[in-house]
Scaffold this motif. Structure first.
Motif, PDB file in Angstrom:
ATOM      1  N   ASP A 156       0.823  -1.203   0.000  1.00  0.00           N
ATOM      2  CA  ASP A 156       0.000   0.000   0.000  1.00  0.00           C
ATOM      3  C   ASP A 156       0.863   1.262   0.000  1.00  0.00           C
ATOM      4  N   TYR A 157       2.071   1.143   0.543  1.00  0.00           N
ATOM      5  CA  TYR A 157       2.992   2.283   0.616  1.00  0.00           C
ATOM      6  C   TYR A 157       4.408   1.750   0.742  1.00  0.00           C
ATOM      7  N   VAL A 158       5.385   2.587   0.429  1.00  0.00           N
ATOM      8  CA  VAL A 158       6.778   2.281   0.755  1.00  0.00           C
ATOM      9  C   VAL A 158       7.192   3.174   1.909  1.00  0.00           C
ATOM     10  N   ASP A 159       8.161   2.714   2.662  1.00  0.00           N
ATOM     11  CA  ASP A 159       8.658   3.522   3.766  1.00  0.00           C
ATOM     12  C   ASP A 159       9.526   4.664   3.277  1.00  0.00           C
ATOM     13  N   LEU A 160      10.263   4.416   2.191  1.00  0.00           N
ATOM     14  CA  LEU A 160      11.211   5.411   1.690  1.00  0.00           C
ATOM     15  C   LEU A 160      11.189   5.399   0.175  1.00  0.00           C
ATOM     16  N   PHE A 161      11.012   6.572  -0.418  1.00  0.00           N
ATOM     17  CA  PHE A 161      11.015   6.683  -1.880  1.00  0.00           C
ATOM     18  C   PHE A 161      12.092   7.672  -2.302  1.00  0.00           C
ATOM     19  N   TYR A 162      12.945   7.235  -3.219  1.00  0.00           N
ATOM     20  CA  TYR A 162      14.062   8.042  -3.687  1.00  0.00           C
ATOM     21  C   TYR A 162      13.827   8.608  -5.084  1.00  0.00           C
ATOM     22  N   SER A 163      14.259   9.842  -5.265  1.00  0.00           N
ATOM     23  CA  SER A 163      14.571  10.314  -6.615  1.00  0.00           C
ATOM     24  C   SER A 163      15.940   9.739  -6.942  1.00  0.00           C
ATOM     25  N   HIS A 164      16.001   8.884  -7.953  1.00  0.00           N
ATOM     26  CA  HIS A 164      17.185   8.067  -8.209  1.00  0.00           C
ATOM     27  C   HIS A 164      18.317   8.856  -8.871  1.00  0.00           C
ATOM     28  N   ARG A 165      17.989   9.941  -9.544  1.00  0.00           N
ATOM     29  CA  ARG A 165      19.021  10.802 -10.126  1.00  0.00           C
ATOM     30  C   ARG A 165      18.445  12.172 -10.424  1.00  0.00           C
ATOM     31  N   TYR A 166      19.315  13.142 -10.446  1.00  0.00           N
ATOM     32  CA  TYR A 166      18.915  14.513 -10.756  1.00  0.00           C
ATOM     33  C   TYR A 166      18.661  14.645 -12.251  1.00  0.00           C
ATOM     34  N   ASP A 167      17.584  15.319 -12.611  1.00  0.00           N
ATOM     35  CA  ASP A 167      17.209  15.540 -14.005  1.00  0.00           C
ATOM     36  C   ASP A 167      17.491  16.998 -14.367  1.00  0.00           C
ATOM     37  N   PRO A 168      18.528  17.269 -15.169  1.00  0.00           N
ATOM     38  CA  PRO A 168      18.870  18.656 -15.492  1.00  0.00           C
ATOM     39  C   PRO A 168      17.899  19.307 -16.463  1.00  0.00           C
ATOM     40  N   ASN A 169      17.022  18.521 -17.081  1.00  0.00           N
ATOM     41  CA  ASN A 169      16.115  19.059 -18.089  1.00  0.00           C
ATOM     42  C   ASN A 169      14.691  19.270 -17.589  1.00  0.00           C
ATOM     43  N   TYR A 193       8.637   8.519   3.828  1.00  0.00           N
ATOM     44  CA  TYR A 193       9.821   9.382   3.820  1.00  0.00           C
ATOM     45  C   TYR A 193      10.347   9.510   2.391  1.00  0.00           C
ATOM     46  N   ILE A 194      11.133  10.566   2.191  1.00  0.00           N
ATOM     47  CA  ILE A 194      11.755  10.836   0.894  1.00  0.00           C
ATOM     48  C   ILE A 194      13.272  10.764   1.034  1.00  0.00           C
ATOM     49  N   GLY A 195      13.900  10.187   0.022  1.00  0.00           N
ATOM     50  CA  GLY A 195      15.350  10.159  -0.055  1.00  0.00           C
ATOM     51  C   GLY A 195      15.820  10.724  -1.379  1.00  0.00           C
ATOM     52  N   ILE A 196      17.074  11.129  -1.417  1.00  0.00           N
ATOM     53  CA  ILE A 196      17.701  11.660  -2.633  1.00  0.00           C
ATOM     54  C   ILE A 196      18.910  10.798  -2.947  1.00  0.00           C
ATOM     55  N   SER A 197      18.988  10.316  -4.163  1.00  0.00           N
ATOM     56  CA  SER A 197      20.078   9.430  -4.567  1.00  0.00           C
ATOM     57  C   SER A 197      20.862  10.028  -5.728  1.00  0.00           C
ATOM     58  N   ARG A 198      22.169  10.168  -5.534  1.00  0.00           N
ATOM     59  CA  ARG A 198      23.105  10.515  -6.608  1.00  0.00           C
ATOM     60  C   ARG A 198      22.883  11.908  -7.183  1.00  0.00           C
ATOM     61  N   TRP A 199      22.392  12.841  -6.395  1.00  0.00           N
ATOM     62  CA  TRP A 199      22.247  14.221  -6.862  1.00  0.00           C
ATOM     63  C   TRP A 199      23.534  14.986  -6.570  1.00  0.00           C
ATOM     64  N   PRO A 200      23.903  15.933  -7.434  1.00  0.00           N
ATOM     65  CA  PRO A 200      25.032  16.814  -7.116  1.00  0.00           C
ATOM     66  C   PRO A 200      24.744  17.630  -5.868  1.00  0.00           C
ATOM     67  N   LEU A 201      25.799  18.065  -5.176  1.00  0.00           N
ATOM     68  CA  LEU A 201      25.638  18.732  -3.887  1.00  0.00           C
ATOM     69  C   LEU A 201      24.765  19.978  -3.982  1.00  0.00           C
ATOM     70  N   GLU A 202      24.973  20.816  -4.980  1.00  0.00           N
ATOM     71  CA  GLU A 202      24.217  22.069  -5.067  1.00  0.00           C
ATOM     72  C   GLU A 202      22.723  21.792  -5.219  1.00  0.00           C
ATOM     73  N   GLN A 203      22.376  20.835  -6.077  1.00  0.00           N
ATOM     74  CA  GLN A 203      20.959  20.497  -6.267  1.00  0.00           C
ATOM     75  C   GLN A 203      20.404  19.759  -5.037  1.00  0.00           C
ATOM     76  N   LEU A 204      21.257  18.991  -4.366  1.00  0.00           N
ATOM     77  CA  LEU A 204      20.839  18.340  -3.130  1.00  0.00           C
ATOM     78  C   LEU A 204      20.442  19.374  -2.075  1.00  0.00           C
ATOM     79  N   LYS A 205      21.225  20.437  -1.968  1.00  0.00           N
ATOM     80  CA  LYS A 205      20.893  21.505  -1.018  1.00  0.00           C
ATOM     81  C   LYS A 205      19.565  22.159  -1.382  1.00  0.00           C
ATOM     82  N   GLN A 206      19.345  22.412  -2.671  1.00  0.00           N
ATOM     83  CA  GLN A 206      18.074  22.997  -3.097  1.00  0.00           C
ATOM     84  C   GLN A 206      16.909  22.074  -2.748  1.00  0.00           C
TER      85      GLN A 206
END
Length: 329
Positions: free
Chosen positions: A139-152, A173-186
């Motif tokens: 019904d749900y996941v505990d953690l869902f990631y954006s797997h990579r940053y999309d520059p477009n 919960y939300i996770g961030i995977s493999r994003w560059p640091l600047e976009q991770l901060k945003q």
């Protein structure tokens, strides 16, 4: 370690949490505790893998305190099959214990044909999660990631989709995977302003690849109170004894799958043998020592390991009892 060999009438080990004070880390500044060792289903849970072996690995993990299972929409092969395998075993074995499990999946890499099959559009992210939930019988996941940053894609579109996923109850919960640091901060700031904080950041960290340290990602996680989860802590097998005496038949490197033969230079092989000698001095395997090194880094919450057998998983879990390996090499 507990091994449950029976493939019928699964009852988890009654002692699975006995060593919990040693086995779990708090995930940043949150209420979530994650096992130091998490099980990843990137490999070994595809269509060609024996489902009884998959079931034995998952049972062994759960029987020994591993409650965090890391998947992604396109894990297999074929794409989606790891989630499908997990879903079958979840229904037959783990459904009564859902509230003890911390299940993660991701979206962002190639999954299906056409313009909406990858990257970071709202269309891809929400459609992908709906498919993942269906495959895993959840019904749900505990953690869902954006797997990579999309520059477009506008970053706000990707992040707003993540906010809505939480608000709709499809992910806790939300996770961030493999994003560059600047976009991770945003991303962290945008989500926090909407009461959806980043629980975990996932990136590659191992003795051969220290990018999250060198680029400031680990220090950022410590600063904001996000957990850090390391994938590929054994560098796809390089930091094991597998390649110390050549390239074995049927290995990833032999098949040139994800790990190219050209990577294993004479210089790297010499370094691996040096690391192995240090591990032997510690009366550990190279894999145990390499995992202990990652876990000793400030801010690291968990390492994700794969396993093709119960025996391999049992060996690598030993790293939680290893002395910290902190030497700078």
């Amino acid at each position: 370690m507990i091994i449950n060999d029976s493939l019928e009438n699964y009852t988890p080990s009654a002692t699975r949490y006995e060593a919990s004070e040693l086995f779990y880390n708090r995930c940043g500044r949150s209420g979530v505790m994650l096992p130091k060792v998490s099980l990843g289903l990137w490999h070994n849970f595809g269509q060609a893998n024996d489902i009884d072996t998959c079931r034995s690995i998952l049972r062994y993990a759960f029987d020994n305190g591993i409650v965090h299972f890391d998947l992604a929409n396109n894990y297999g092969p074929p794409k989606g099959y790891a989630e499908q395998t997990f879903g079958k075993i979840f229904e037959s074995d783990f459904k009564p214990f859902r509230d003890e499990m911390f299940i993660a999946t991701k979206a962002g890499y190639e999954m299906w044909e056409g313009p909406y099959g990858n990257w970071g559009s709202r269309k891809h992210i929400i459609s992908s999660l709906d498919q993942s939930l269906s495959r895993m019988k959840l019904d749900y996941v505990d953690l869902f990631y954006s797997h990579r940053y999309d520059p477009n894609t506008p970053i706000e579109e990707t992040l707003n989709a993540l906010v809505d996923i939480v608000k709709q109850g499809k992910a806790l919960y939300i996770g961030i995977s493999r994003w560059p640091l600047e976009q991770l901060k945003q991303a962290y700031n945008y989500l926090a302003e909407r009461d959806v904080k980043v629980l975990t950041v996932q990136d590659r960290l191992n003795l051969l690849d220290r990018k999250p340290q060198n680029e400031g990602i680990l220090s950022f996680c410590r600063e904001v109170g996000a957990g850090f989860v390391s994938f590929s802590p054994l560098a796809q097998g390089l930091l094991t004894n597998k390649y110390l005496n050549g390239v074995p038949a049927h290995s990833r490197m032999e098949q040139n799958l994800f790990l190219q033969k050209k990577v294993l230079t004479p210089e790297l092989l010499a370094y691996l043998k040096y690391l192995n000698s240090l591990a032997l001095d510690r009366q550990e395997s190279l894999a145990e020592m390499a995992l202990a090194w990652v876990l000793a880094q400030r801010g690291v919450t968990s390492v994700i390991i794969g396993a093709s057998s119960v025996e391999q998983l049992a060996q690598n879990i030993k790293c939680v009892n290893a002395a910290p390996f902190v030497e700078e090499l």
